[in-house]
Design a protein around this motif. Structure first.
Motif, PDB file in Angstrom:
ATOM      1  N   ARG A 131       0.846  -1.197   0.000  1.00 47.66           N
ATOM      2  CA  ARG A 131       0.000   0.000   0.000  1.00 47.66           C
ATOM      3  C   ARG A 131       0.878   1.243   0.000  1.00 47.66           C
ATOM      4  N   GLU A 221       2.910   7.376  -6.638  1.00 43.15           N
ATOM      5  CA  GLU A 221       2.084   6.566  -7.545  1.00 43.15           C
ATOM      6  C   GLU A 221       2.630   6.611  -8.962  1.00 43.15           C
ATOM      7  N   ARG A 299      -3.700   4.401 -13.098  1.00 42.43           N
ATOM      8  CA  ARG A 299      -3.602   3.477 -11.968  1.00 42.43           C
ATOM      9  C   ARG A 299      -4.422   2.219 -12.215  1.00 42.43           C
ATOM     10  N   GLN A 300      -5.605   2.392 -12.781  1.00 40.42           N
ATOM     11  CA  GLN A 300      -6.457   1.244 -13.096  1.00 40.42           C
ATOM     12  C   GLN A 300      -5.793   0.354 -14.139  1.00 40.42           C
ATOM     13  N   ALA A 303      -2.866  -1.710 -12.620  1.00 39.78           N
ATOM     14  CA  ALA A 303      -3.333  -2.831 -11.802  1.00 39.78           C
ATOM     15  C   ALA A 303      -3.805  -3.982 -12.690  1.00 39.78           C
ATOM     16  N   HIS A 354      -2.467  -8.680  -4.702  1.00 37.75           N
ATOM     17  CA  HIS A 354      -2.631  -7.258  -4.388  1.00 37.75           C
ATOM     18  C   HIS A 354      -3.293  -6.534  -5.552  1.00 37.75           C
ATOM     19  N   HIS A 355      -2.832  -6.793  -6.757  1.00 37.20           N
ATOM     20  CA  HIS A 355      -3.379  -6.071  -7.905  1.00 37.20           C
ATOM     21  C   HIS A 355      -4.766  -6.570  -8.299  1.00 37.20           C
ATOM     22  N   GLU A 358      -6.748  -4.397  -6.281  1.00 37.38           N
ATOM     23  CA  GLU A 358      -6.780  -3.056  -6.857  1.00 37.38           C
ATOM     24  C   GLU A 358      -7.753  -2.982  -8.034  1.00 37.38           C
ATOM     25  N   ARG A 362     -11.343  -0.709  -8.100  1.00 36.96           N
ATOM     26  CA  ARG A 362     -11.520   0.344  -9.099  1.00 36.96           C
ATOM     27  C   ARG A 362     -12.635   0.052 -10.093  1.00 36.96           C
TER      28      ARG A 362
END
Length: 371
Positions: A131, A221, A299-300, A303, A354-355, A358, A362
């Motif tokens: 994170r 980020e 970011r989307q 991921a 993790h992804h 994410e 999203r």
């Protein structure tokens, strides 16, 4: 949409591939791993090709290129499982170019581009679990500058780097700082990583720091997304070469008087590996093309890409070992080193689970279907 590469991009690919084939063979890589997992000489050779300054503007001594060129380079370095972390030069070049003040740019960008300075991202902490908004390191004003106190883990070539890009809390908000390794209060402990490269634990104890930006989370980020795109491209190169090694082995190994590559069941396994590779390649393209998109969209995309690349890396790596049999995990055989690299990369910049989280977080009304 035209996915053909330009002549300049193909020439760049050819130059990097020639260096990998002729200047970074398996013997040199093995020697580098045995010596600690990093070679300053190899880093300088990459810089001589202009690769350390790929994302740095020409006015600052770089090549002024973009994400597609970065993808091309990282694919070729992946094919040679190059130990030197060029992705860190892409990250530092992109972050300092976009977020640092002019004095910091003038001081660091030309040296990064020329290979004289190695600046790496030191952001991982033991309790953060990938994170980016979790940061225990603290920063404080000190005279006309700042100091940073905290610990960062698994920092690429952390005991060899010249400086670190470090997120730390400043007035209750994450800011981004540049800290030199030679600064008072900085201690590093290096060690070898699973893929043969080098990492370090780095401790900052009121170490003098230069502020890059107070909007540290957005800059962090950005840094991590550059790293994800580079890792995806590198993974495609690693899987591409893994496929070549596996097919070559199947066409040489014999059972019952015939090559095992003629067995239909094994050919089907190779076909499945190829499908995963091409799906990974398309998602690497997707990540690259979204690298300059608005933050939420970028970011989307990262991921999604890292999740799919994680699935493909695990599938291609595991099947390569299974098709080889016992030799596939021996240190003397080159294929095992590609498997180790894929395993390491699956956990870099956030692992697959993790992804997946994410991607889920999203999802909008489209339930994840591309608009």
């Amino acid at each position: 949409m035209d996915f053909n590469f330009s002549d300049d991009q193909e020439q760049l690919r050819d130059a990097v591939r020639k260096w990998v084939d002729k200047g970074y063979d398996f013997a040199r890589r093995s020697a580098t791993e045995a010596a600690g997992g990093f070679s300053r000489d190899a880093w300088e050779e990459l810089a001589e090709l202009g690769l350390a300054g790929l994302y740095i503007p020409e006015d600052d001594g770089g090549m002024g290129m973009g994400p597609v060129e970065g993808m091309v380079v990282m694919e070729e370095l992946g094919r040679g499982i190059v130990l030197e972390p060029l992705a860190q030069a892409l990250i530092s070049g992109a972050v300092l170019s976009a977020h640092a003040d002019e004095a910091t740019k003038e001081n660091w960008l030309p040296r990064i581009a020329g290979g004289q300075a190695i600046v790496v991202l030191a952001y991982q902490e033991r309790k953060a679990r990938y994170r980016l908004d979790q940061c225990a390191a603290q920063a404080a004003a000190s005279g006309s500058g700042y100091t940073v106190t905290g610990e960062k883990s698994v920092v690429p070539v952390g005991d060899e780097a010249d400086a670190y890009i470090v997120p730390a809390q400043l007035d209750g908000k994450i800011a981004l700082f540049l800290v030199e390794r030679a600064a008072s209060g900085v201690e590093s402990r290096g060690y070898g990583l699973q893929d043969g490269s080098r990492g370090a634990e780095v401790v900052f104890d009121k170490a003098a720091a230069t502020l890059i930006t107070k909007d540290g989370l957005a800059a962090l980020e950005h840094a991590v997304d550059v790293g994800i795109a580079a890792t995806c491209a590198e993974a495609v190169g690693v899987m591409d070469k893994t496929m070549d090694i596996t097919v070559e082995y199947l066409n040489q190994r014999k059972q019952f008087g015939v090559t095992i590559g003629s067995f239909q069941a094994l050919r089907h396994r190779v076909a499945d590996m190829k499908m995963q590779l091409e799906l990974a390649r398309s998602m690497s393209y997707y990540a690259t093309l979204k690298l300059n998109a608005p933050t939420a969209e970028r970011r989307q995309a990262m991921a999604r890409a890292k999740y799919q690349l994680g699935v493909a890396m695990r599938f291609v790596g595991a099947n390569s070992v299974q098709l080889h049999g016992g030799i596939g995990v021996t240190d003397e055989y080159i294929g095992s080193h590609y498997f180790r690299k894929l395993t390491q990369m699956e956990m870099s910049f956030g692992d697959t689970m993790h992804h997946l989280g994410e991607v889920s977080a999203r999802m909008q009304d489209t339930a994840g279907v591309f608009a």
